[in-house]
Write an enzyme that holds these catalytic residues in place. Sequence first.
Site, PDB file in Angstrom:
ATOM      1  CG  ASN A 140      -2.031   1.019   0.930  1.00  0.00           C
ATOM      2  OD1 ASN A 140      -2.456   1.882   1.709  1.00  0.00           O
ATOM      3  ND2 ASN A 140      -2.650   0.924  -0.134  1.00  0.00           N
ATOM      4  CG  HIS A 158       2.694   6.270   1.743  1.00  0.00           C
ATOM      5  ND1 HIS A 158       3.852   6.750   2.223  1.00  0.00           N
ATOM      6  CD2 HIS A 158       2.418   5.322   2.966  1.00  0.00           C
ATOM      7  CE1 HIS A 158       4.238   6.280   3.280  1.00  0.00           C
ATOM      8  NE2 HIS A 158       3.273   5.374   3.833  1.00  0.00           N
ATOM      9  CG  HIS A 203       6.338   2.767   1.411  1.00  0.00           C
ATOM     10  ND1 HIS A 203       4.715   2.959   1.498  1.00  0.00           N
ATOM     11  CD2 HIS A 203       6.618   2.151   2.421  1.00  0.00           C
ATOM     12  CE1 HIS A 203       4.306   2.365   2.538  1.00  0.00           C
ATOM     13  NE2 HIS A 203       5.360   1.969   3.042  1.00  0.00           N
ATOM     14  N   GLY A 258      11.527   4.238   7.320  1.00  0.00           N
ATOM     15  CA  GLY A 258      11.439   5.754   7.392  1.00  0.00           C
ATOM     16  C   GLY A 258      11.277   5.985   8.932  1.00  0.00           C
ATOM     17  CE  LYS A 261       4.136   6.494   9.401  1.00  0.00           C
ATOM     18  NZ  LYS A 261       3.343   5.908  10.549  1.00  0.00           N
ATOM     19  CD  GLN A 268       9.328  -0.599  11.856  1.00  0.00           C
ATOM     20  OE1 GLN A 268       8.102  -1.384  12.040  1.00  0.00           O
ATOM     21  NE2 GLN A 268       9.340   0.024  10.648  1.00  0.00           N
TER      22      GLN A 268
END
Length: 283
Positions: free
Chosen positions: A32, A34, A37, A149, A151, A155
């Site tokens: 998915n 965007h 990515h 990323g 964001k 992680q």
Amino acid sequence: MITVETVADLRHSVSGWRAEGKRVALVPTMGNLHEGHLDLVRKARSLADRVVVSIFVNPLQFGEGEDFSSYPRTLIDDSDKLSGVGTDLLFTPTVTEMYHRPQAQQTKVEVPGLSSLFCGASRPGHFAGVATVVCKLFNMAQPDIALFGEKDYQQLMVIRQMVQDLSLPIEIQGLPTVREVDGLARSSRNGYLTDAERSIAPALYKQLQRSAQALQKGNYDITALEQQAMIRLESEGFRPDYYAIRKAEDLAKPGPEDRALVILAAAYLGKARLIDNIQITLE
Ligand code: PAF
């Protein structure tokens, strides 16, 4: 771009490139895709000779009642986007190709400490699921460099610690969050927002900016800033999960001498759980 579903086919291509002395980059994703990515893929293209992208919605990192089955799967569209930004190989394994055993019997990679904070506290087992799948993808693709990323700041820290602790010979590169014009961080989960929720959503980043400005102006009452932010987000229509001002390097509580900070937030808006962060260096 070639697309392969099996580990054997992935290894076959990568070992050919390695034999030619090529540098290989990996961009792990759940699809998915965007602009965030695609930015990772473009950067990978500039740092390596060959770019592998994986699309795998990893059941191990979803808890019970979370959105594993409804997570958007848009392979045809993703594939078009990836070939447009110079991907060499798209790896799309099935769940059984990735995991031969039932979840409970699967060997897992646990990164202690970091994994139990914030998103890890709200989503028990989530980071073990992430670390396990990323470690497996690293073993399968054997990249020189992998890109993620910022964001997902926590992680990224978990992955960096795993690479260091397990002595994996892979460079980890984080890339800044890509945002919509109104500031909302790009995320596959933004698609869950209704029109009304979408208009509220940028307030999360605005709140992070407000806290960052307060810190820059010398307001160092961390607890009060965190509490005010939670109250404000709630009044704006969010159901805040956490809001934390921490040291950027290890997510520990900062003292007055600490300059490099990160403000991390997660909040529900309808069905969507939005996460975002802002990094600041105090003057
Ligand atoms: O950030 C993601 O999309 C996922 O957590 C990752 C790193 C691809 C692992 O499944």
